[in-house]
Scaffold this motif. Structure first.
Motif, PDB file in Angstrom:
ATOM      1  N   VAL A 126     -11.805   9.308 -51.666  1.00 14.43           N
ATOM      2  CA  VAL A 126     -11.053  10.244 -52.498  1.00 14.43           C
ATOM      3  C   VAL A 126      -9.598   9.801 -52.675  1.00 14.43           C
ATOM      4  O   VAL A 126      -9.071   9.817 -53.781  1.00 14.43           O
ATOM      5  CB  VAL A 126     -11.127  11.670 -51.923  1.00 14.43           C
ATOM      6  CG1 VAL A 126     -10.277  12.634 -52.716  1.00 14.43           C
ATOM      7  CG2 VAL A 126     -12.580  12.142 -51.881  1.00 14.43           C
ATOM      8  N   ILE A 127      -8.979   9.385 -51.592  1.00 14.54           N
ATOM      9  CA  ILE A 127      -7.562   9.036 -51.662  1.00 14.54           C
ATOM     10  C   ILE A 127      -7.371   7.550 -51.960  1.00 14.54           C
ATOM     11  O   ILE A 127      -6.384   7.154 -52.569  1.00 14.54           O
ATOM     12  CB  ILE A 127      -6.833   9.464 -50.369  1.00 14.54           C
ATOM     13  CG1 ILE A 127      -6.940  10.992 -50.239  1.00 14.54           C
ATOM     14  CG2 ILE A 127      -5.378   9.027 -50.384  1.00 14.54           C
ATOM     15  CD1 ILE A 127      -6.361  11.566 -48.991  1.00 14.54           C
ATOM     16  N   GLY A 128      -8.334   6.748 -51.538  1.00 14.18           N
ATOM     17  CA  GLY A 128      -8.253   5.321 -51.832  1.00 14.18           C
ATOM     18  C   GLY A 128      -7.337   4.538 -50.906  1.00 14.18           C
ATOM     19  O   GLY A 128      -6.780   3.513 -51.282  1.00 14.18           O
ATOM     20  N   LYS A 129      -7.169   5.016 -49.698  1.00 13.03           N
ATOM     21  CA  LYS A 129      -6.333   4.324 -48.709  1.00 13.03           C
ATOM     22  C   LYS A 129      -7.197   3.923 -47.527  1.00 13.03           C
ATOM     23  O   LYS A 129      -8.274   4.452 -47.300  1.00 13.03           O
ATOM     24  CB  LYS A 129      -5.185   5.227 -48.235  1.00 13.03           C
ATOM     25  CG  LYS A 129      -4.235   5.675 -49.337  1.00 13.03           C
ATOM     26  CD  LYS A 129      -3.100   4.700 -49.513  1.00 13.03           C
ATOM     27  CE  LYS A 129      -2.148   5.116 -50.612  1.00 13.03           C
ATOM     28  NZ  LYS A 129      -0.949   5.757 -50.159  1.00 13.03           N
ATOM     29  N   SER A 130      -6.684   2.989 -46.749  1.00 13.28           N
ATOM     30  CA  SER A 130      -7.469   2.429 -45.657  1.00 13.28           C
ATOM     31  C   SER A 130      -7.349   3.195 -44.339  1.00 13.28           C
ATOM     32  O   SER A 130      -8.194   3.045 -43.462  1.00 13.28           O
ATOM     33  CB  SER A 130      -7.053   0.978 -45.418  1.00 13.28           C
ATOM     34  OG  SER A 130      -5.676   0.932 -45.075  1.00 13.28           O
ATOM     35  N   SER A 131      -6.308   4.000 -44.189  1.00 11.93           N
ATOM     36  CA  SER A 131      -6.081   4.664 -42.913  1.00 11.93           C
ATOM     37  C   SER A 131      -5.267   5.943 -43.108  1.00 11.93           C
ATOM     38  O   SER A 131      -4.458   6.032 -44.035  1.00 11.93           O
ATOM     39  CB  SER A 131      -5.331   3.712 -41.974  1.00 11.93           C
ATOM     40  OG  SER A 131      -4.842   4.393 -40.848  1.00 11.93           O
ATOM     41  N   ILE A 132      -5.446   6.869 -42.201  1.00 13.31           N
ATOM     42  CA  ILE A 132      -4.669   8.106 -42.251  1.00 13.31           C
ATOM     43  C   ILE A 132      -3.182   7.823 -42.023  1.00 13.31           C
ATOM     44  O   ILE A 132      -2.318   8.547 -42.484  1.00 13.31           O
ATOM     45  CB  ILE A 132      -5.208   9.130 -41.216  1.00 13.31           C
ATOM     46  CG1 ILE A 132      -4.610  10.514 -41.493  1.00 13.31           C
ATOM     47  CG2 ILE A 132      -4.930   8.677 -39.792  1.00 13.31           C
ATOM     48  CD1 ILE A 132      -5.260  11.630 -40.721  1.00 13.31           C
ATOM     49  N   TYR A 133      -2.876   6.727 -41.341  1.00 10.61           N
ATOM     50  CA  TYR A 133      -1.497   6.404 -40.991  1.00 10.61           C
ATOM     51  C   TYR A 133      -0.671   5.865 -42.156  1.00 10.61           C
ATOM     52  O   TYR A 133       0.542   5.741 -42.041  1.00 10.61           O
ATOM     53  CB  TYR A 133      -1.467   5.421 -39.819  1.00 10.61           C
ATOM     54  CG  TYR A 133      -2.106   6.012 -38.586  1.00 10.61           C
ATOM     55  CD1 TYR A 133      -1.438   6.971 -37.834  1.00 10.61           C
ATOM     56  CD2 TYR A 133      -3.384   5.645 -38.202  1.00 10.61           C
ATOM     57  CE1 TYR A 133      -2.031   7.539 -36.714  1.00 10.61           C
ATOM     58  CE2 TYR A 133      -3.985   6.206 -37.083  1.00 10.61           C
ATOM     59  CZ  TYR A 133      -3.296   7.149 -36.353  1.00 10.61           C
ATOM     60  OH  TYR A 133      -3.891   7.719 -35.257  1.00 10.61           O
ATOM     61  N   VAL A 134      -1.307   5.562 -43.274  1.00 10.63           N
ATOM     62  CA  VAL A 134      -0.565   5.068 -44.444  1.00 10.63           C
ATOM     63  C   VAL A 134      -0.461   6.123 -45.543  1.00 10.63           C
ATOM     64  O   VAL A 134       0.060   5.846 -46.614  1.00 10.63           O
ATOM     65  CB  VAL A 134      -1.176   3.760 -45.009  1.00 10.63           C
ATOM     66  CG1 VAL A 134      -1.115   2.658 -43.983  1.00 10.63           C
ATOM     67  CG2 VAL A 134      -2.593   3.986 -45.497  1.00 10.63           C
ATOM     68  N   LEU A 135      -0.926   7.333 -45.265  1.00  8.91           N
ATOM     69  CA  LEU A 135      -0.881   8.392 -46.274  1.00  8.91           C
ATOM     70  C   LEU A 135       0.519   8.980 -46.386  1.00  8.91           C
ATOM     71  O   LEU A 135       1.226   9.128 -45.392  1.00  8.91           O
ATOM     72  CB  LEU A 135      -1.867   9.510 -45.918  1.00  8.91           C
ATOM     73  CG  LEU A 135      -3.340   9.128 -45.794  1.00  8.91           C
ATOM     74  CD1 LEU A 135      -4.181  10.360 -45.502  1.00  8.91           C
ATOM     75  CD2 LEU A 135      -3.827   8.408 -47.013  1.00  8.91           C
ATOM     76  N   ASN A 136       0.901   9.333 -47.605  1.00 10.81           N
ATOM     77  CA  ASN A 136       2.183  10.011 -47.798  1.00 10.81           C
ATOM     78  C   ASN A 136       1.971  11.515 -47.592  1.00 10.81           C
ATOM     79  O   ASN A 136       0.860  11.974 -47.335  1.00 10.81           O
ATOM     80  CB  ASN A 136       2.783   9.689 -49.178  1.00 10.81           C
ATOM     81  CG  ASN A 136       1.921  10.174 -50.328  1.00 10.81           C
ATOM     82  OD1 ASN A 136       1.285  11.227 -50.258  1.00 10.81           O
ATOM     83  ND2 ASN A 136       1.904   9.417 -51.406  1.00 10.81           N
ATOM     84  N   ASP A 137       3.044  12.281 -47.709  1.00 12.04           N
ATOM     85  CA  ASP A 137       2.971  13.719 -47.432  1.00 12.04           C
ATOM     86  C   ASP A 137       1.962  14.437 -48.322  1.00 12.04           C
ATOM     87  O   ASP A 137       1.203  15.289 -47.857  1.00 12.04           O
ATOM     88  CB  ASP A 137       4.350  14.366 -47.599  1.00 12.04           C
ATOM     89  CG  ASP A 137       5.328  13.919 -46.527  1.00 12.04           C
ATOM     90  OD1 ASP A 137       4.880  13.422 -45.485  1.00 12.04           O
ATOM     91  OD2 ASP A 137       6.541  14.074 -46.743  1.00 12.04           O
ATOM     92  N   MET A 138       1.965  14.129 -49.604  1.00 14.90           N
ATOM     93  CA  MET A 138       1.049  14.783 -50.544  1.00 14.90           C
ATOM     94  C   MET A 138      -0.411  14.455 -50.192  1.00 14.90           C
ATOM     95  O   MET A 138      -1.274  15.332 -50.223  1.00 14.90           O
ATOM     96  CB  MET A 138       1.356  14.354 -51.983  1.00 14.90           C
ATOM     97  CG  MET A 138       0.491  15.046 -53.006  1.00 14.90           C
ATOM     98  SD  MET A 138       0.699  16.837 -53.027  1.00 14.90           S
ATOM     99  CE  MET A 138       2.181  16.956 -53.972  1.00 14.90           C
TER     100      MET A 138
END
Length: 160
Positions: A126-138
Motif C-alpha cells: 500500500v505504501i510502497g516502502k521497504s520498512s516501517i523505519y523509513v515512513l514519514n509522519d503521514m
C-alpha cells in the motif's frame, strides 16, 4: 537557480520560528530571551525586513543574490537556528520512535501471531516502502488508520 530557491525557503522557515525579545529586541529561537529572560514574540514582517536590510542590505529575499542569501542564513545560524533545529529534529525523532512502538503494539494485538508479516505486507503493497523505519509522519498515520479500521472490523465480527 535551484540553490537560490532552497536558500529562500530556508530563510522563510527560519523567519517563521524566529522570536524577538519584548524588552531588549534580541532575536533568538526561544520562548524567553537568552540574555534578559524576558518574554518574546514571533518576528513580525517589519522586524524581518529590518533584519534583512541589516544583514544583506535589501528588504526582500527576492532582490538578493545567493551570496546575500547565505549572509542572511549565516546570521540566523549565529542567532541560534542550528541549535533550535537540532532540538526540533531530536524531538521529532523521539515522537516518530514512539509512534512506531505504538504501531507495533497495536499491530501485535490486532493482527495476531503473523503481525510482523502482515504489517510489512501492508507497508510494501500500500505504501510502497521497504520498512516501517523509513515512513514519514503521514505514512505512519496511514498505518495507524489501517490498524484501527481492522480493529473495528474485527469488533463488528465478534458482535455478530
Amino acid at each position: 537557480m535551484e540553490e537560490r530557491r532552497k536558500l529562500i525557503s530556508l530563510i522563510h522557515r527560519q523567519k517563521a520560528k524566529a522570536t524577538v525579545c519584548d524588552s531588549c529586541s534580541r532575536i533568538s529561537f526561544s520562548k524567553d530571551c537568552p540574555d534578559c529572560r524576558s518574554s518574546t514574540h514571533l518576528m513580525n514582517d517589519d522586524e524581518y525586513r529590518r533584519f534583512l536590510k541589516l544583514y544583506a542590505g535589501k528588504a526582500s529575499c527576492s532582490q538578493m543574490d545567493e551570496i546575500e542569501l547565505m549572509m542572511v542564513v549565516n546570521a540566523f545560524d549565529e542567532l541560534g537556528w542550528r541549535e533550535y533545529w537540532k532540538r526540533q529534529k531530536a524531538s521529532h525523532m523521539r515522537r516518530q520512535t514512539q509512534t512506531i512502538q505504538l504501531i507495533k503494539r497495536e499491530a501485535e494485538r490486532v493482527l495476531g501471531d503473523s503481525w510482523v508479516d502482515r504489517l510489512q505486507g501492508f507497508i510494501d503493497k500500500v505504501i510502497g516502502k521497504s520498512s516501517i523505519y523509513v515512513l514519514n509522519d503521514m505514512e505512519l498515520r496511514n498505518v495507524i488508520g489501517w490498524l484501527r479500521r481492522l480493529k473495528k472490523s474485527e469488533e463488528r465480527k465478534t458482535k455478530i
